[in-house]
Motif scaffolding. Structure first.
Motif, PDB file in Angstrom:
ATOM      1  N   ASP A  23       0.820  -1.218   0.000  1.00  0.00           N
ATOM      2  CA  ASP A  23       0.000   0.000   0.000  1.00  0.00           C
ATOM      3  C   ASP A  23       0.854   1.269   0.000  1.00  0.00           C
ATOM      4  N   ALA A  24       1.956   1.271  -0.752  1.00  0.00           N
ATOM      5  CA  ALA A  24       2.882   2.408  -0.860  1.00  0.00           C
ATOM      6  C   ALA A  24       3.564   2.734   0.466  1.00  0.00           C
ATOM      7  N   HIS A  25       3.675   1.748   1.354  1.00  0.00           N
ATOM      8  CA  HIS A  25       4.349   1.920   2.637  1.00  0.00           C
ATOM      9  C   HIS A  25       5.531   0.964   2.712  1.00  0.00           C
ATOM     10  N   VAL A  26       6.566   1.386   3.424  1.00  0.00           N
ATOM     11  CA  VAL A  26       7.734   0.551   3.671  1.00  0.00           C
ATOM     12  C   VAL A  26       7.839   0.372   5.179  1.00  0.00           C
ATOM     13  N   CYS A  27       7.814  -0.882   5.609  1.00  0.00           N
ATOM     14  CA  CYS A  27       7.891  -1.198   7.034  1.00  0.00           C
ATOM     15  C   CYS A  27       9.024  -2.192   7.244  1.00  0.00           C
ATOM     16  N   GLN A  28       9.798  -1.993   8.301  1.00  0.00           N
ATOM     17  CA  GLN A  28      10.907  -2.900   8.564  1.00  0.00           C
ATOM     18  C   GLN A  28      11.031  -3.179  10.050  1.00  0.00           C
ATOM     19  N   ASP A  45       6.096   6.231   8.237  1.00  0.00           N
ATOM     20  CA  ASP A  45       4.989   7.164   8.035  1.00  0.00           C
ATOM     21  C   ASP A  45       3.809   6.944   8.982  1.00  0.00           C
ATOM     22  N   GLY A  46       3.967   6.075   9.988  1.00  0.00           N
ATOM     23  CA  GLY A  46       2.902   5.844  10.951  1.00  0.00           C
ATOM     24  C   GLY A  46       1.879   4.794  10.553  1.00  0.00           C
ATOM     25  N   TYR A  47       2.056   4.158   9.398  1.00  0.00           N
ATOM     26  CA  TYR A  47       1.175   3.078   8.927  1.00  0.00           C
ATOM     27  C   TYR A  47       1.210   1.950   9.948  1.00  0.00           C
ATOM     28  N   THR A  48       0.056   1.411  10.332  1.00  0.00           N
ATOM     29  CA  THR A  48       0.027   0.389  11.383  1.00  0.00           C
ATOM     30  C   THR A  48      -0.645  -0.916  10.977  1.00  0.00           C
ATOM     31  N   THR A  49      -1.155  -1.019   9.763  1.00  0.00           N
ATOM     32  CA  THR A  49      -1.882  -2.225   9.359  1.00  0.00           C
ATOM     33  C   THR A  49      -0.996  -3.465   9.365  1.00  0.00           C
ATOM     34  N   ARG A  50       0.279  -3.320   9.010  1.00  0.00           N
ATOM     35  CA  ARG A  50       1.196  -4.459   8.938  1.00  0.00           C
ATOM     36  C   ARG A  50       2.419  -4.232   9.833  1.00  0.00           C
ATOM     37  N   THR A  51       2.181  -4.138  11.132  1.00  0.00           N
ATOM     38  CA  THR A  51       3.306  -3.946  12.045  1.00  0.00           C
ATOM     39  C   THR A  51       3.543  -5.140  12.960  1.00  0.00           C
ATOM     40  N   GLU A  52       2.515  -5.871  13.336  1.00  0.00           N
ATOM     41  CA  GLU A  52       2.653  -7.074  14.174  1.00  0.00           C
ATOM     42  C   GLU A  52       1.942  -8.211  13.464  1.00  0.00           C
ATOM     43  N   GLY A  53       2.683  -9.290  13.202  1.00  0.00           N
ATOM     44  CA  GLY A  53       2.061 -10.391  12.491  1.00  0.00           C
ATOM     45  C   GLY A  53       2.731 -11.713  12.738  1.00  0.00           C
ATOM     46  N   THR A  54       2.086 -12.760  12.248  1.00  0.00           N
ATOM     47  CA  THR A  54       2.588 -14.123  12.347  1.00  0.00           C
ATOM     48  C   THR A  54       2.582 -14.733  10.960  1.00  0.00           C
ATOM     49  N   SER A  67      -1.985  -8.405  13.069  1.00  0.00           N
ATOM     50  CA  SER A  67      -2.860  -8.109  14.212  1.00  0.00           C
ATOM     51  C   SER A  67      -3.966  -7.119  13.846  1.00  0.00           C
ATOM     52  N   GLY A  68      -3.770  -6.320  12.803  1.00  0.00           N
ATOM     53  CA  GLY A  68      -4.795  -5.380  12.353  1.00  0.00           C
ATOM     54  C   GLY A  68      -5.924  -6.034  11.581  1.00  0.00           C
ATOM     55  N   GLY A  69      -5.841  -7.359  11.366  1.00  0.00           N
ATOM     56  CA  GLY A  69      -6.902  -8.079  10.687  1.00  0.00           C
ATOM     57  C   GLY A  69      -6.611  -8.431   9.238  1.00  0.00           C
TER      58      GLY A  69
END
Length: 97
Positions: A23-28, A45-54, A67-69
């Motif tokens: 979604d045009a976000h970079v998370c590491q 950028d504060g995006y939180t949809t994909r920050t904690e996952g399994t 965790s955001g569903g």
């Protein structure tokens, strides 16, 4: 790599480090454990949809449940044809006399 809701998602994990492009976000952040792997990421950028996952394997895919569903179903991507290798060739040794 894969598509979630018709949009591309990419996950790279190497030596305990993880990188998600979505979604045009970079998370590491970090990847810990084995079967399942726990992902803990931050996005500049504060995006939180994909920050904690399994992440767990299912047949030939990797399923990441965030965790955001959101749930991403990803497949291993082959490098593009003609792409340069990221691995350096071994150093050459001089011939022995």
């Amino acid at each position: 790599m894969g598509l979630t809701d018709g949009r591309p998602v990419s996950l790279t994990v190497k030596k305990g480090h993880a990188l998600v492009l979505a979604d045009a976000h970079v998370c590491q952040g970090t990847a810990r454990g084995t079967g399942p792997v726990t992902l803990s990421l931050t996005c500049d950028d504060g995006y939180t949809t994909r920050t904690e996952g399994t992440a767990a394997t299912a047949r030939d895919t990797l399923v990441v449940t965030w965790s955001g569903g959101t749930k991403d179903t990803l497949a291993k991507a082959a490098p593009p044809q003609g792409a340069p290798s990221l691995v350096a060739p071994p150093p050459s040794t001089p011939p022995t006399p």
